[in-house]
Design an enzyme around this catalytic site. Structure first.
Site, PDB file in Angstrom:
ATOM      1  N   LYS A  61       0.750  -0.748   0.262  1.00 35.43           N
ATOM      2  CA  LYS A  61       0.150  -0.470  -0.276  1.00 35.43           C
ATOM      3  C   LYS A  61       0.651   1.403  -0.114  1.00 35.43           C
ATOM      4  O   LYS A  61       0.467   2.566  -0.641  1.00 35.43           O
ATOM      5  CB  LYS A  61      -1.034   0.068   1.469  1.00 35.43           C
ATOM      6  CG  LYS A  61      -2.182  -0.911   1.349  1.00 35.43           C
ATOM      7  CD  LYS A  61      -2.608  -0.843   1.857  1.00 35.43           C
ATOM      8  CE  LYS A  61      -4.145  -2.061   2.130  1.00 35.43           C
ATOM      9  NZ  LYS A  61      -4.327  -2.758   3.573  1.00 35.43           N
ATOM     10  N   GLN A 105      -4.633  -1.294   9.834  1.00 45.18           N
ATOM     11  CA  GLN A 105      -4.471  -2.660   8.776  1.00 45.18           C
ATOM     12  C   GLN A 105      -5.566  -3.033  10.487  1.00 45.18           C
ATOM     13  O   GLN A 105      -4.866  -3.428  11.839  1.00 45.18           O
ATOM     14  CB  GLN A 105      -3.570  -2.610   9.092  1.00 45.18           C
ATOM     15  CG  GLN A 105      -2.559  -4.368   8.047  1.00 45.18           C
ATOM     16  CD  GLN A 105      -4.007  -4.191   6.493  1.00 45.18           C
ATOM     17  OE1 GLN A 105      -3.712  -3.545   5.884  1.00 45.18           O
ATOM     18  NE2 GLN A 105      -4.306  -5.549   6.342  1.00 45.18           N
ATOM     19  N   ASP A 128     -10.759   3.035   4.330  1.00 52.08           N
ATOM     20  CA  ASP A 128     -11.570   1.649   4.512  1.00 52.08           C
ATOM     21  C   ASP A 128     -12.921   2.020   4.412  1.00 52.08           C
ATOM     22  O   ASP A 128     -13.636   0.819   4.254  1.00 52.08           O
ATOM     23  CB  ASP A 128     -11.114   0.874   6.065  1.00 52.08           C
ATOM     24  CG  ASP A 128     -10.029   0.454   5.041  1.00 52.08           C
ATOM     25  OD1 ASP A 128      -9.739   0.265   3.503  1.00 52.08           O
ATOM     26  OD2 ASP A 128      -9.454  -0.295   5.935  1.00 52.08           O
TER      27      ASP A 128
END
Ligand code: NDP
Length: 304
Positions: A61, A105, A128
């Site tokens: 990422k 994460q 997200d």
């Protein structure tokens, strides 16, 4: 998208190529954003602990963020980080004007309260799309940040089919990360949506009604050819690694759909790997840049 198989088999929906195109658009607009605002758009990724898969995801990422001309801020915290310290970092990133998107994460180590950490992320930086505000805005049909995998799946569907209005869609799986937001997005496109899950009765019969099937289950090759209406479009979100064999010592990567069988019946299908997977990071970058525009009080480019 390419028609890599003979006419009797499904068209292959090439997520890798689509994702590369999206990343190229993000790079162009990231440069324009920098020229307009005088700063780079920035994405912060927080990793707690040493989980090897998470380390790989975070590294890729960060690399992808820099490649498309945005600033990447990586925060690696030890596995024994306290809830208070993690919340303090999220607060610091919420207040940091150089950070447009925050991704924590998951999964977090077991002693941490994942929901509380996610809820702490400012909805304006929630790349997200997992905070209650983002989830609520999606349900209400209001603009906001949407989870990357379902949004990427929707982009592939619209690219393949154009208008989805009136189509029967069956989403298999009701997770917060994939199934539920996918169903909301399809409803937003005026599909008639069924959400199936582990308690659904006669799943094959339910799936047979679908013009669009989205499989997000986590069970290798579960969806079979005789579940599929001829010509249906099949999006396989699943990523499963089969046990190692002599020909595949690392274990073959397969989706939730029996690709070899289903491609003989479906009109179009995403492969695994190379379908939905590459879309997830591309949409994360897209979400970070959209957040940057909005956080700077600017309109995000419509082609994103
Ligand atoms: P979850 O485990 O959170 O959810 C799985 C869902 O499938 C649940 O709703 C469950 O039902 C349902 N389910 C389980 N067994 C059955 C069954 N036999 N019949 C019908 N439904 C069933 O998984 P995720 O949504 O997080 O992920 C799904 C898959 O997608 C995984 O393979 C994952 O690796 C992959 N994935 C891929 C991504 C990508 O970038 N391509 C990103 C995220 C996930 P119930 O709620 O009743 O338990």
């Amino acid at each position: 998208m390419s028609d890599a198989f003979p006419a009797s088999t499904a068209a292959l929906i090439d997520g890798k190529a689509f994702a590369a195109g999206l990343r190229a658009k993000v790079a162009i607009h990231a440069a324009a954003f920098e020229a307009q605002s005088g700063r780079k758009a920035g994405l912060a990724v927080v990793l707690v602990g040493e989980d090897p898969a998470s380390q790989v995801y975070v590294r890729s990422k960060g690399k992808a963020t820099v490649e498309c001309g945005m600033a990447s801020f990586e925060h690696r915290l030890p596995a024994d980080t306290t809830q208070a310290d993690l919340i303090a970092l999220v607060d610091q990133l919420n207040a940091d004007g150089a950070v447009d998107g925050i991704l924590v994460q998951l999964p977090l180590p077991g002693h941490l309260d994942e929901q509380a950490v996610v809820e702490r992320i400012s909805p304006t930086k929630d790349v997200d799309g997992l905070t209650p505000v983002s989830t609520g805005r999606l349900a209400l049909g209001l603009p906001g940040l949407v989870p990357c995998t379902p949004l990427g799946s929707l982009m592939l569907l619209k690219d393949r089919l154009g208008s989805l209005s009136g189509l029967n869609a069956v989403v298999i799986g009701r997770s917060i990360l994939v199934g539920k937001p996918m169903a909301q997005l399809l409803l937003g496109e005026s599909c008639t949506v069924t959400i199936a899950h582990s308690r659904t009765k006669d799943l094959p019969q339910v799936v047979r009604r679908a013009d669009i099937v989205v499989a997000a289950v986590g069970r290798p090759e579960m969806v079979k050819a005789d579940w599929i209406k001829p010509g249906a479009t099949v999006i396989d979100v699943g990523i499963n690694r089969l046990p190692p064999t002599e020909t595949s010592p690392k274990g073959k990567l397969v989706g939730d759909v029996d690709f070899a069988g289903v491609r003989e019946v479906a009109g179009a299908i995403t492969p695994v790997p190379g379908g939905v997977g590459p879309m997830t990071i591309a949409v994360l970058l897209r979400n970070a840049l959209v957040a940057a525009y909005r956080n700077a009080g600017l309109d995000a480019p419509s082609e994103l």
